[in-house]
Design an enzyme around this catalytic site. Structure first.
Site, PDB file in Angstrom:
ATOM      1  N   HIS A 198       0.775  -1.197  -0.145  1.00 36.99           N
ATOM      2  CA  HIS A 198      -0.124   0.032  -0.310  1.00 36.99           C
ATOM      3  C   HIS A 198       0.159   1.505  -0.252  1.00 36.99           C
ATOM      4  CE1 HIS A 198      -3.124  -2.834   0.581  1.00 36.99           C
ATOM      5  NE2 HIS A 198      -2.351  -3.273   1.796  1.00 36.99           N
ATOM      6  N   ILE A 213      -1.665  -0.206  -4.457  1.00 35.27           N
ATOM      7  CA  ILE A 213      -3.369   0.299  -3.659  1.00 35.27           C
ATOM      8  C   ILE A 213      -3.617   0.115  -2.551  1.00 35.27           C
ATOM      9  CG2 ILE A 213      -3.572  -2.098  -5.495  1.00 35.27           C
ATOM     10  CD1 ILE A 213      -4.274  -3.994  -3.825  1.00 35.27           C
ATOM     11  N   GLY A 216      -7.818  -3.058   1.417  1.00 39.75           N
ATOM     12  CA  GLY A 216      -9.447  -3.312   1.473  1.00 39.75           C
ATOM     13  C   GLY A 216     -10.199  -2.866   2.617  1.00 39.75           C
TER      14      GLY A 216
END
Length: 291
Positions: A198, A213, A216
């Site tokens: 991340h 990314i 989540g």
């Protein structure tokens, strides 16, 4: 084989003492976008946002349970007996939280974690990592993280349940959009998820992504906040449970489109997509059970 399912599920649960106070709560809330007043013509000091950011008015969004104690339940599960996997092969597949009572702004609890199940999906394995937190007054929450480990399936184990929630055919009762800041993953990781996926472009490349990314669980928290603020009158204590399947990635700088269906007085169904990628799926099979 890196995963020994029988050994992992038979291992003794691990217990750890965790604690938190208003600073941990505020940091988590900021990490999921609190204070930005998105979609409003008002400042970050809007009273609705101060419930998430000002210590004298603070309440606790139930998804904080996923980071309490720096997420020790998931960390412990990935280092449990019988589990030896590469971090670059690990993705969060789904998450469920069940609240037994509201989370206090300041707390100390015992978190007990174990590998509740290991499922064989062929090309991947699914680890169900369960953590339960309780303080001197009794149970606080139960958290189940479904961890997807690429390349570790095919060992002949059970495939496990396949639960899908059909999206209603009617139009959503509410639709909101929430922007993901470019620096949001960098802020969110300060709550304890230090996975370099991340933050580090080189590590993200090893995992098959062209850039880091968003966590989540950051999308997960942003979505619950939107539901609470939009359909639950800002009352976090109405949330009884919250489950989702992570259906796709989010990149910092994108926008989440959050569609909500009030199914009855005790259930909200949610779908989350990425606006800039033609509504690519982000969260699916998402349900918030309420009081």
């Amino acid at each position: 084989m890196p995963i020994d399912a029988a050994k992992a599920t038979a291992a003794e649960p691990r217990s750890a003492e965790i604690s938190w106070d208003h600073k941990d709560i505020q940091l988590y809330h900021l990490g999921i976008g609190a204070g930005s007043c998105q979609g409003k013509h008002s400042p970050a000091t809007d009273p609705d946002e101060l419930r998430y950011t000002l210590e004298s008015r603070l309440h606790v969004l139930p998804s904080f349970a996923t980071v309490a104690g720096a997420g020790m339940g998931v960390v412990g599960g990935l280092s449990a007996p019988g589990i030896d996997v590469e971090l670059a092969a690990v993705l969060h597949g789904g998450q469920t939280i069940t609240l037994h009572r509201p989370i206090p702004v300041r707390g100390r609890a015992t978190s007990t974690s174990r590998v509740a199940a290991v499922y064989d999906k062929g090309k991947a394995a699914i680890l169900v990592l369960r953590s339960e937190a309780a303080d001197e007054d009794g149970p606080l929450w139960t958290s189940d993280a479904q961890i997807f480990v690429r390349g570790e399936g095919g060992f002949g184990g059970e495939r496990g349940p396949s639960v899908r929630v059909e999206q209603p055919e009617r139009e959503p009762d509410k639709t909101v959009e929430r922007a993901v800041r470019e620096d949001q993953a960098l802020l969110y990781r300060l709550s304890g998820d230090w996975n370099p996926l991340h933050a580090d472009p080189e590590f993200a490349g090893l995992a098959g992504f062209d850039r880091p990314i968003l966590h989540g669980l950051c999308s997960y928290g942003m979505t619950l906040k939107a539901v609470v603020d939009t359909l639950l009158d800002g009352n976090v204590t109405r949330v009884r449970s919250y489950s989702t399947r992570f259906a796709g990635v989010v990149f910092p700088g994108e926008t989440l489109r959050i569609r909500m269906w009030q199914q009855d007085s005790s259930k909200v169904q949610v779908s989350v997509t990425a606006v800039e990628r033609d509504d690519a799926p982000v969260l699916a099979d998402t349900v918030v059970e309420t009081s």
